[in-house]
Design a protein around this motif. Structure first.
Motif, PDB file in Angstrom:
ATOM      1  N   GLU A  80      -5.523   0.231  13.130  1.00  0.00           N
ATOM      2  CA  GLU A  80      -5.522   1.648  13.481  1.00  0.00           C
ATOM      3  C   GLU A  80      -5.551   2.455  12.192  1.00  0.00           C
ATOM      4  O   GLU A  80      -5.319   1.931  11.098  1.00  0.00           O
ATOM      5  CB  GLU A  80      -4.248   1.989  14.273  1.00  0.00           C
ATOM      6  CG  GLU A  80      -2.994   1.671  13.479  1.00  0.00           C
ATOM      7  CD  GLU A  80      -1.700   2.058  14.181  1.00  0.00           C
ATOM      8  OE1 GLU A  80      -1.632   3.203  14.646  1.00  0.00           O
ATOM      9  OE2 GLU A  80      -0.792   1.226  14.217  1.00  0.00           O
ATOM     10  N   LYS A  81      -5.844   3.736  12.320  1.00  0.00           N
ATOM     11  CA  LYS A  81      -5.815   4.618  11.168  1.00  0.00           C
ATOM     12  C   LYS A  81      -4.383   4.790  10.701  1.00  0.00           C
ATOM     13  O   LYS A  81      -3.469   4.969  11.510  1.00  0.00           O
ATOM     14  CB  LYS A  81      -6.418   5.982  11.533  1.00  0.00           C
ATOM     15  CG  LYS A  81      -6.538   6.930  10.352  1.00  0.00           C
ATOM     16  CD  LYS A  81      -7.207   8.235  10.766  1.00  0.00           C
ATOM     17  CE  LYS A  81      -7.319   9.184   9.574  1.00  0.00           C
ATOM     18  NZ  LYS A  81      -7.975  10.469   9.968  1.00  0.00           N
ATOM     19  N   THR A 131      -7.100   1.731   7.235  1.00  0.00           N
ATOM     20  CA  THR A 131      -6.543   1.253   8.499  1.00  0.00           C
ATOM     21  C   THR A 131      -5.369   0.320   8.221  1.00  0.00           C
ATOM     22  O   THR A 131      -5.156  -0.116   7.087  1.00  0.00           O
ATOM     23  CB  THR A 131      -7.599   0.510   9.342  1.00  0.00           C
ATOM     24  OG1 THR A 131      -8.089  -0.619   8.597  1.00  0.00           O
ATOM     25  CG2 THR A 131      -8.753   1.431   9.698  1.00  0.00           C
TER      26      THR A 131
END
Length: 295
Positions: A80-81, A131
């Motif tokens: 995920e970011k 990420t």
């Protein structure tokens, strides 16, 4: 009865795997046990095998493991970011992921005397593209049991006039926890029967704890809405099998307002109407979501 309010003491570890930086924050009570079985690096924990899948979604999964005589739950988050993390109260770690944020929430709740399932460790692996992969490891909460499990699988233990006092005690415990939680500046955004853990159900004051702290609101500007959201979530989730009556759900609100036997003000009545309306919106939204999944 296990004490689930003890503050979490933490220790950190960091390293590289394939040139990619990672770090872990451990609950020191479990560090030696994890080191003894070689579960002391990001890969060693994130890639644990032979677990039972509890939940599987596109972005995360939850697995149950029996490790060295203990039962653990591993929540794995896919890449995920990176988020903007922060120092949580007096703890000495920052975070940039969902796994790290939830571990920090567990620690913050415990610092304020709010009972939770026991956090074991969190880990984050940061990639050059901005990420992050992360995990959260928690301990099995037995002998506590989910209220949802009782409602769905053992309703006979709660329904009927012979259990009216037990239901009242549960609702009083829920209200006490919600009041303390909101007073300390936290709002669990999924405050429902799934995440409410209970023990000592046959006592006048059953013990209550929470788990799954991924979504916690600390925005004091929204504090006016916290009881609306929290009690509506609980109201909707407690409807199944007609365990709790409408009158008992109103009793929960009265207990939250500390007016179990007193006259409700005009504002109290307005709040209750908002809670009922929010409960109905949750029901409609849930029904639509289930309808989409059945297509």
């Amino acid at each position: 009865m296990r004490d689930l309010t003890t503050p979490v003491q933490t220790a950190g570890k960091q390293g590289k795997e394939g040139g990619i930086q990672w770090h872990i924050v451990f609950n020191t009570d479990f560090l030696e046990k994890l080191e003894n079985i070689g579960a002391d690096s990001f890969k060693a924990i994130y890639d644990l095998q032979n677990g039972t899948i509890i939940k599987k979604r596109e972005d995360r999964s939850v697995l149950r493991f029996d490790i060295a005589g203990s039962v653990f739950f591993l929540k794995r988050h896919e890449r995920e970011k990176q988020q903007k993390g922060g120092i949580i109260e007096s703890s000495l770690f920052s975070w940039c992921s969902e796994g790290g944020k939830e571990f920090a929430n567990f620690c913050a709740f415990r610092l304020h005397g709010l009972a939770t399932a026991t956090p074991i460790a969190m880990g984050e692996k940061m990639f050059d593209d901005g990420t992050v992969e992360s995990f959260l490891l928690t301990e099995d909460f037995s002998p506590y049991v989910q209220l949802e499990y009782l409602i769905r699988n053992k309703p006979e233990s709660l329904v009927g006039p012979e259990n009216s006092e037990k239901r009242k005690n549960i609702l009083q415990a829920v209200s006490r926890y919600a009041v303390r939680m909101h007073k300390q500046g936290f709002n669990h955004q999924d405050f429902n029967a799934t995440h409410v853990l209970l023990a000592g159900l046959d006592t006048n004051e059953p013990a209550l704890a929470l788990f799954d702290l991924q979504r916690v609101d600390q925005n004091r500007l929204q504090q006016f809405r916290w009881p609306i959201k929290a009690l509506a979530e609980f109201n909707y989730s407690s409807r199944e099998n007609s365990v709790f009556s409408n009158e008992e759900r109103l009793f929960l609100f009265r207990a939250y307002k500390k007016k179990p036997g007193k006259h409700l003000s005009f504002f109290d009545h307005l709040q209750w109407k908002w809670i009922e309306a929010k409960t109905n919106r949750i029901a409609r939204h849930t029904a639509k979501r289930h309808a989409r999944h059945r297509r």
